[in-house]
Design a protein around this motif. Structure first.
Motif, PDB file in Angstrom:
ATOM      1  N   HIS B 418     -15.753  -7.024  11.505  1.00  8.57           N
ATOM      2  CA  HIS B 418     -16.437  -7.004  10.204  1.00  8.57           C
ATOM      3  C   HIS B 418     -16.390  -5.627   9.554  1.00  8.57           C
ATOM      4  O   HIS B 418     -16.014  -5.489   8.397  1.00  8.57           O
ATOM      5  CB  HIS B 418     -17.887  -7.448  10.338  1.00  8.57           C
ATOM      6  N   PHE B 419     -16.770  -4.584  10.299  1.00 12.01           N
ATOM      7  CA  PHE B 419     -16.879  -3.315   9.569  1.00 12.01           C
ATOM      8  C   PHE B 419     -15.511  -2.707   9.282  1.00 12.01           C
ATOM      9  O   PHE B 419     -15.358  -1.974   8.306  1.00 12.01           O
ATOM     10  CB  PHE B 419     -17.885  -2.337  10.203  1.00 12.01           C
ATOM     11  N   HIS B 420     -14.503  -3.061  10.089  1.00 14.69           N
ATOM     12  CA  HIS B 420     -13.157  -2.653   9.687  1.00 14.69           C
ATOM     13  C   HIS B 420     -12.721  -3.437   8.452  1.00 14.69           C
ATOM     14  O   HIS B 420     -12.020  -2.921   7.592  1.00 14.69           O
ATOM     15  CB  HIS B 420     -12.171  -2.845  10.831  1.00 14.69           C
ATOM     16  N   ASN B 421     -13.147  -4.682   8.398  1.00 18.13           N
ATOM     17  CA  ASN B 421     -12.825  -5.527   7.264  1.00 18.13           C
ATOM     18  C   ASN B 421     -13.323  -4.908   5.950  1.00 18.13           C
ATOM     19  O   ASN B 421     -12.603  -4.892   4.950  1.00 18.13           O
ATOM     20  CB  ASN B 421     -13.496  -6.896   7.496  1.00 18.13           C
ATOM     21  N   VAL B 422     -14.539  -4.380   5.950  1.00 23.81           N
ATOM     22  CA  VAL B 422     -15.049  -3.809   4.707  1.00 23.81           C
ATOM     23  C   VAL B 422     -14.631  -2.349   4.511  1.00 23.81           C
ATOM     24  O   VAL B 422     -14.408  -1.913   3.389  1.00 23.81           O
ATOM     25  CB  VAL B 422     -16.593  -3.951   4.582  1.00 23.81           C
ATOM     26  N   ILE B 423     -14.515  -1.596   5.604  1.00 22.54           N
ATOM     27  CA  ILE B 423     -14.183  -0.186   5.407  1.00 22.54           C
ATOM     28  C   ILE B 423     -12.678  -0.011   5.189  1.00 22.54           C
ATOM     29  O   ILE B 423     -12.267   0.736   4.299  1.00 22.54           O
ATOM     30  CB  ILE B 423     -14.702   0.682   6.576  1.00 22.54           C
ATOM     31  N   VAL B 424     -11.856  -0.712   5.958  1.00 22.92           N
ATOM     32  CA  VAL B 424     -10.417  -0.626   5.691  1.00 22.92           C
ATOM     33  C   VAL B 424     -10.102  -1.359   4.392  1.00 22.92           C
ATOM     34  O   VAL B 424      -9.489  -0.798   3.478  1.00 22.92           O
ATOM     35  CB  VAL B 424      -9.594  -1.197   6.870  1.00 22.92           C
ATOM     36  N   GLY B 425     -10.563  -2.618   4.300  1.00 22.31           N
ATOM     37  CA  GLY B 425     -10.272  -3.409   3.107  1.00 22.31           C
ATOM     38  C   GLY B 425     -10.904  -2.831   1.851  1.00 22.31           C
ATOM     39  O   GLY B 425     -10.368  -2.964   0.760  1.00 22.31           O
ATOM     40  N   GLY B 426     -12.055  -2.195   1.985  1.00 26.24           N
ATOM     41  CA  GLY B 426     -12.711  -1.610   0.827  1.00 26.24           C
ATOM     42  C   GLY B 426     -12.282  -0.184   0.593  1.00 26.24           C
ATOM     43  O   GLY B 426     -11.598   0.127  -0.379  1.00 26.24           O
ATOM     44  N   VAL B 427     -12.639   0.696   1.510  1.00 20.35           N
ATOM     45  CA  VAL B 427     -12.453   2.127   1.259  1.00 20.35           C
ATOM     46  C   VAL B 427     -10.989   2.555   1.396  1.00 20.35           C
ATOM     47  O   VAL B 427     -10.446   3.209   0.512  1.00 20.35           O
ATOM     48  CB  VAL B 427     -13.349   2.952   2.215  1.00 20.35           C
ATOM     49  N   VAL B 428     -10.349   2.172   2.490  1.00 21.64           N
ATOM     50  CA  VAL B 428      -8.991   2.672   2.730  1.00 21.64           C
ATOM     51  C   VAL B 428      -8.017   2.088   1.705  1.00 21.64           C
ATOM     52  O   VAL B 428      -7.179   2.811   1.152  1.00 21.64           O
ATOM     53  CB  VAL B 428      -8.549   2.378   4.179  1.00 21.64           C
ATOM     54  N   PHE B 429      -8.144   0.790   1.422  1.00 21.97           N
ATOM     55  CA  PHE B 429      -7.282   0.203   0.392  1.00 21.97           C
ATOM     56  C   PHE B 429      -7.501   0.927  -0.946  1.00 21.97           C
ATOM     57  O   PHE B 429      -6.562   1.205  -1.687  1.00 21.97           O
ATOM     58  CB  PHE B 429      -7.568  -1.296   0.230  1.00 21.97           C
ATOM     59  N   ALA B 430      -8.775   1.232  -1.240  1.00 23.96           N
ATOM     60  CA  ALA B 430      -9.076   1.927  -2.502  1.00 23.96           C
ATOM     61  C   ALA B 430      -8.420   3.295  -2.523  1.00 23.96           C
ATOM     62  O   ALA B 430      -7.884   3.722  -3.550  1.00 23.96           O
ATOM     63  CB  ALA B 430     -10.587   2.067  -2.671  1.00 23.96           C
ATOM     64  N   VAL B 431      -8.461   3.991  -1.402  1.00 27.32           N
ATOM     65  CA  VAL B 431      -7.884   5.332  -1.373  1.00 27.32           C
ATOM     66  C   VAL B 431      -6.375   5.257  -1.594  1.00 27.32           C
ATOM     67  O   VAL B 431      -5.806   6.026  -2.370  1.00 27.32           O
ATOM     68  CB  VAL B 431      -8.225   6.028  -0.040  1.00 27.32           C
ATOM     69  N   PHE B 432      -5.729   4.286  -0.955  1.00 24.64           N
ATOM     70  CA  PHE B 432      -4.280   4.176  -1.155  1.00 24.64           C
ATOM     71  C   PHE B 432      -3.965   3.801  -2.604  1.00 24.64           C
ATOM     72  O   PHE B 432      -3.035   4.337  -3.210  1.00 24.64           O
ATOM     73  CB  PHE B 432      -3.666   3.169  -0.180  1.00 24.64           C
ATOM     74  N   ALA B 433      -4.769   2.880  -3.157  1.00 19.41           N
ATOM     75  CA  ALA B 433      -4.566   2.523  -4.571  1.00 19.41           C
ATOM     76  C   ALA B 433      -4.761   3.757  -5.451  1.00 19.41           C
ATOM     77  O   ALA B 433      -3.973   4.017  -6.363  1.00 19.41           O
ATOM     78  CB  ALA B 433      -5.548   1.420  -4.966  1.00 19.41           C
ATOM     79  N   ALA B 434      -5.809   4.527  -5.156  1.00 17.35           N
ATOM     80  CA  ALA B 434      -6.135   5.690  -5.978  1.00 17.35           C
ATOM     81  C   ALA B 434      -5.061   6.763  -5.870  1.00 17.35           C
ATOM     82  O   ALA B 434      -4.717   7.417  -6.864  1.00 17.35           O
ATOM     83  CB  ALA B 434      -7.489   6.256  -5.553  1.00 17.35           C
ATOM     84  N   VAL B 435      -4.506   6.935  -4.670  1.00 18.63           N
ATOM     85  CA  VAL B 435      -3.456   7.942  -4.511  1.00 18.63           C
ATOM     86  C   VAL B 435      -2.251   7.566  -5.355  1.00 18.63           C
ATOM     87  O   VAL B 435      -1.679   8.388  -6.066  1.00 18.63           O
ATOM     88  CB  VAL B 435      -3.084   8.108  -3.023  1.00 18.63           C
ATOM     89  N   GLU B 436      -1.865   6.282  -5.318  1.00 15.40           N
ATOM     90  CA  GLU B 436      -0.739   5.837  -6.144  1.00 15.40           C
ATOM     91  C   GLU B 436      -1.040   6.074  -7.629  1.00 15.40           C
ATOM     92  O   GLU B 436      -0.174   6.453  -8.406  1.00 15.40           O
ATOM     93  CB  GLU B 436      -0.483   4.336  -5.946  1.00 15.40           C
ATOM     94  N   TYR B 437      -2.293   5.816  -7.991  1.00 15.95           N
ATOM     95  CA  TYR B 437      -2.696   5.807  -9.396  1.00 15.95           C
ATOM     96  C   TYR B 437      -2.783   7.226  -9.952  1.00 15.95           C
ATOM     97  O   TYR B 437      -2.283   7.507 -11.045  1.00 15.95           O
ATOM     98  CB  TYR B 437      -4.043   5.083  -9.490  1.00 15.95           C
ATOM     99  N   TRP B 438      -3.422   8.138  -9.226  1.00 22.10           N
ATOM    100  CA  TRP B 438      -3.678   9.465  -9.777  1.00 22.10           C
ATOM    101  C   TRP B 438      -2.677  10.524  -9.282  1.00 22.10           C
ATOM    102  O   TRP B 438      -2.763  11.673  -9.697  1.00 22.10           O
ATOM    103  CB  TRP B 438      -5.114   9.900  -9.462  1.00 22.10           C
ATOM    104  N   PHE B 439      -1.768  10.122  -8.387  1.00 19.90           N
ATOM    105  CA  PHE B 439      -0.785  11.085  -7.888  1.00 19.90           C
ATOM    106  C   PHE B 439      -0.052  11.801  -9.021  1.00 19.90           C
ATOM    107  O   PHE B 439       0.080  13.029  -9.000  1.00 19.90           O
ATOM    108  CB  PHE B 439       0.211  10.387  -6.954  1.00 19.90           C
ATOM    109  N   PRO B 440       0.447  11.072 -10.049  1.00 21.78           N
ATOM    110  CA  PRO B 440       1.155  11.771 -11.133  1.00 21.78           C
ATOM    111  C   PRO B 440       0.295  12.820 -11.831  1.00 21.78           C
ATOM    112  O   PRO B 440       0.799  13.857 -12.253  1.00 21.78           O
ATOM    113  CB  PRO B 440       1.554  10.656 -12.106  1.00 21.78           C
TER     114      PRO B 440
END
Lengths: 304, 671
Positions: B418-440
């Motif tokens: 459960h907590f990997h589900n929310v922390i990986v699925g929530g926080v880590v996915f968000a960080v990867f999305a954010a890195v792609e988004y704001w990298f430029p």
């Protein structure tokens, strides 16, 4: 305990969905042997169903929306400034509130109905078992029978068992997955737990709270036997073996792991209270055999 | 002279930590050597190490977070493989070692991986979105970063000198007391977390002040992008709860160093109180992580749907709702302690009520796509992956909030899933999305799309193959933190989970390749306009990479979605806004006080761990001197000449003019 309500259609469906998708769950918490486990599992399944009713449509809606309004689909309407709808907002708040209202009811009723401290209704009086978690084994004292066991629990089937649980060292959790609810074993405190096994068989018990290097060996066998067999077992155990007195307890309190089950033929009846009230001091912790390493004091337990 | 420290502290007889340490030390020496040979020290010192620029500090936070994420992932690989082989056998990791690994995994992933990543994002993005030139306290910000790095360094030193904590990522008393944990492991944990905790608190204070006091003209509260709202909520939580962590660990420190009895299991200590206090911090902590993640997804769904966020005010309300309620749910971490039915009911309901806030958010993201033109760039893939994963994680979370269901699953592998589900699925996915988004915005070029999408798919599938088996194991009755396993029935799922880990490794490799390929092809991936995604908030109103002063002229906000409005006006009128009146800008001077303080904090921490009292005193004194010297400085700002501002802004206007020209010729919006 009254017999379990027969499975309704929805519950049957739920059980089917869970059992089918989670093949191999036999022997786990969804395969209970007694009323507490059955009721716990029923609530788990009910809550899952209530939520699946809303979760599955939501996931489908999300993917449909993303697909329908993909950039390449020029046939879909384009509303570049649309960002508010009072009606949708109302629905959007109402759906989770309603779902959580259902779940909240379940929580309320379930918490009171399945409070571990609450005795089970039964015609036969409960069997008393005093449980002490130690580094790293379990001590089970049967005050009515005057015997005690280590890492082995024998319970008469169809009879409620009243566990009084404390710890002689650090925190642990007493848990027999197929019997139902777990509860903490804590030093200086006594937790109550009522469980019952209605089927014969051998069950697995474990500690569900990490307690140090020997933690992985803190499991115990649970034998669910008939009332007659239980009496016979108690008589046989009384017939011969060591006595659980203060000296034996002090020996037991020292760290050791992977302890093979054994029994005491007689007990000092004050032991449990003395441990729970800490008249017997909590266990001493690791006692290194040889010279330690700086900062890496290696404890005695845990290696197989 | 050296307290408890002597040569036996080095694990010469333990091959795994020894070899790892040697490889790490050689790697670090190699990097340092390369920097020396290439004569990069001056550049690094001036531009990065002493920088007080929130963007540079943000990037350094991200770098620290990524390195620690890899360290924590290595721990995870060892844990999963150990459990898969140690069935009716001892496996390849001794309990002493295995217990350190899961303790380090949790500590590192939450406090030194996820926290720096999230704080790095808040640092980098929030001031740009608010249209300001820096955070409220720039030098303080640098101190905060370096203190976090100091804590991370201490945790990693424990690999080679002594041992790390063996009692889990939260040092539950009484197991963490001297009686049961006499080694230095818990002390490493305590001082590392205390030092980095000060750093986190500094960030919290800084971000709260920045959001409340530093918005550009016209940026009222209800015009702030949702990411700024989540930054505010998360920082408020930091300010509210990190002191609880500090106090709790200080009490445990007193127990361990001076024989106090706050949490001992004798002499009137209350170990139960430790659990209450640590979770009074620990539960809000997960919302500190996940709220900014919600902010990231709000930006991404809106941008890539080409629409404003649906139900902006609902989003803000839901964020603040979660912020407040998250502090009232901590007891659900120990329903099984026998608190009684009424108490369990209260905390069960308060915990599941959080799902109302998150549920509203999920529907709002879905309706943001309604009527949009959804572009499936890499950040959008991560966001859709998040929606699916987080909904399931929320479902199992509410299950665990139902006390009778928790009586069966507390501390089980179901909980781990459960907590990997929310922390990986929530926080880590968000960080990867954010890195792609704001990298430029940070580096001036986009990341390679193909490798990014490959990384997403491997991570997404790998995640589910790893953690679905753990859910099943939990229902089969398997508890967490087992070093070896005696139940044969658990074997297939434990082994299947390792397959998932292998897929995740492929995902990590794709991510690394993506970075390398992007750097090699940076000219092709260059972001000329400063607005690569057709963005809507102010960070896209400045060139990429953003100049150190962020904006040549402070933006003037006239509505929600500040930049979208400016852009639409330019497109409608076919010309940019008239050139503004440039004025010189005051910017803060770089300062070495951050790394100086952190260096002596590390020394002090290390000395306290090993009971080298004189060195601890010396370190504290030296750190204090740093503050005094800094406080006595006379010049703390310098003026950026108007010519520099004009040069940067004219470059950007030229790119935007070219963009308008392309639209005139009917080429449509940029990709």
């Amino acid at each position: 305990m009254p017999a379990r309500r027969p499975f309704g259609l929805t519950r049957l469906f739920g059980a089917f969905v869970l059992a089918a998708t989670l093949t191999g769950c036999a022997g786990g918490v969804l395969d209970p042997v007694g009323p507490v486990g059955a009721n716990d599992a029923e609530i788990l399944i009910d809550a899952t169903l209530i939520m699946l009713g809303i979760v599955i449509p939501t996931i489908l809606l999300a993917f449909w929306m993303a697909w329908r309004y993909r950039a390449s689909n020029t046939k879909a309407e384009y509303l570049p400034n649309w960002s508010y709808s009072g009606r949708i907002e109302a629905v959007v708040w109402a759906i989770p509130i309603l779902t959580i209202t259902f779940i909240g009811g379940l929580i309320w009723i379930g918490s009171f109905k399945l409070d571990p401290f609450k005795p089970l209704p039964s015609k036969t009086p409960a069997v008393e078992v005093q449980v002490v978690s130690l580094d790293w084994k379990w001590l089970f004292i049967y005050p009515q029978q005057g015997v005690a066991t280590v890492n082995e629990l024998v319970v008469p089937q169809g009879t409620p068992v009243h566990f009084s649980i404390t710890s002689g060292s650090v925190f642990n959790v007493f848990f027999v997955p197929r019997m139902g609810s777990m509860i903490y074993a804590m030093p200086g405190m006594v937790s109550q737990l009522y469980l019952q096994a209605d089927k014969p068989g051998e069950l697995m018990g474990e500690s569900a709270h990490f307690s140090g290097d020997g933690f992985s060996d803190m499991n115990f066998k649970v034998h669910s036997v008939s009332a007659a067999e239980f009496d016979a077992w108690a008589q046989k155990t009384k017939a011969g073996g060591a006595m659980l007195d203060r000296a034996a307890y002090a020996q037991l309190a020292r760290q050791s792991s992977n302890v093979k089950p054994y029994a005491y033929s007689a007990i000092d009846p004050t032991i449990f209270q003395a441990v729970a009230s800490q008249k017997i001091a909590p266990a001493p912790g690791p006692q290194p055999a040889g010279p330690g390493h700086a900062g890496r004091e290696v404890s005695t337990g845990g290696n197989r | 002279m050296f307290g408890k420290l002597d040569w036996s502290a080095i694990p010469f007889n333990q091959p795994i930590p020894l070899i790892t340490s040697v490889i790490l030390i050689l790697g670090i020496l190699g990097v340092l050597g390369l920097i020396t040979v290439k004569k990069w020290w001056g550049y690094l010192w001036r531009e990065w190490i002493t920088s007080v620029d929130h963007k540079r500090i943000g990037v350094m936070y991200m770098l620290l977070g990524v390195v620690m994420l890899i360290r924590g992932f290595a721990d995870a690989i060892m844990m999963r493989t150990q459990q898969a082989v140690a069935i009716h056998s001892a496996g390849y990791l001794e309990p002493e070692h295995y217990n350190q690994i899961f303790s380090a995994h949790g500590t590192i992933m939450i406090l030194f991986g996820a926290m720096p990543l999230v704080i790095g994002l808040m640092n980098f993005v929030a001031p740009l979105q608010l249209g300001v030139r820096d955070v409220a306290f720039p030098t303080f910000n640098s101190v905060g970063f370096w203190l976090t790095a100091s804590g991370a360094l201490l945790v990693n030193i424990s690999l080679f000198v002594g041992e790390f904590s063996r009692v889990g990522w939260l040092p539950y008393a009484p197991l963490s007391e001297t009686t049961y944990s006499p080694g230095v492991g818990v002390d490493y944990y305590l001082w590392a977390v205390q030092i980095s905790g000060v750093g986190t608190l500094i960030t919290g204070i800084n971000m709260v002040t920045t959001v409340l006091k530093m918005r550009c003209p016209g940026m009222t509260y209800l015009r702030m992008p949702v990411f700024c709202w989540t930054t505010l909520a998360s920082s408020l939580l930091i300010v509210a709860v990190f002191p609880i962590l500090t106090a709790t660990l200080a009490m445990l420190t007193l127990d361990r160093y001076f024989g106090f009895h706050f949490f001992t299991n004798d002499a009137g200590g209350s170990p139960m109180m430790f659990m209450n206090l640590i979770w009074a911090w620990g539960h809000p902590e997960v919302y500190i992580l996940v709220l900014p993640a919600f902010g990231v997804f709000s930006e991404i769904f809106s941008t890539f749907s080409g629409k404003p966020l649906f139900g902006y005010r609902s989003m803000v309300a839901a964020t603040l709702f979660i912020c407040v309620v998250s502090m009232m749910v901590w007891l659900h971490h120990f329903f099984t302690m026998g608190a009684g039915a009424a108490v369990n009911t209260f905390f069960g309901i308060s915990s599941s009520v959080i799902a109302v806030g998150t549920g509203v958010k999920i529907y709002n993201w879905i309706f943001t796509m309604y009527g949009g033109r959804v572009r499936f760039e890499t950040p959008m893939l991560w966001s859709m992956g998040f929606i699916f994963t987080f909904i399931i994680g929320g479902l199992t979370g509410v299950l665990l909030a139902v006390p009778p269901a928790d009586f069966l699953t507390h501390n089980s592998m179901f909980l781990v899933a459960h907590f990997h589900n929310v922390i990986v699925g929530g926080v880590v996915f968000a960080v990867f999305a954010a890195v792609e988004y704001w990298f430029p915005k940070a580096f001036g070029f986009r990341l390679h799309a193909g490798w990014g999408k490959a990384a997403f798919w491997f991570a997404f599938i790998g995640f589910w193959v790893t953690f679905t088996p753990l859910y099943i194991l939990g229902l089969q009755g398997m508890t967490r933190r087992l070093q070896h396993i005696d139940v044969e029935a658990w074997r297939p799922m434990l082994q299947l989970s390792v397959v998932g880990v292998a897929i995740l490794i492929v995902g990590v490799i794709c991510q690394v390749i993506q970075l390398v390929v992007s750097i090699l092809q940076r000219d092709k991936l260059r972001d000329e306009t400063g607005d690569p995604w057709d963005g809507r908030s102010l960070e896209w109103a400045t060139p990429s990479p953003a100049p150190f002063f962020n904006f040549a002229v402070m933006p003037n906000v006239e509505g929600e979605e500040a930049y979208w409005g400016i852009k639409q006006r330019a497109i409608d009128t076919q010309q940019l806004a008239p050139e503004p009146d440039y004025r010189p800008v005051e910017m803060p001077l770089n300062s070495p006080v951050g790394i100086y303080t952190a260096f002596f904090s590390t020394v002090t921490g290390f000395a306290l761990i090993w009971h080298i009292w004189w060195l601890a005193g010396l370190g504290l004194f030296a750190a204090f001197i740093g503050f005094v010297v800094f406080a006595w400085r006379d010049v703390h700002e310098f003026e950026v000449p108007v010519e520099e501002l004009i040069r940067v802004e004219r470059g950007r206007r030229a790119a935007r003019d070219a963009f308008l020209e392309r639209i005139r010729q009917g080429e449509g919006a940029p990709s």
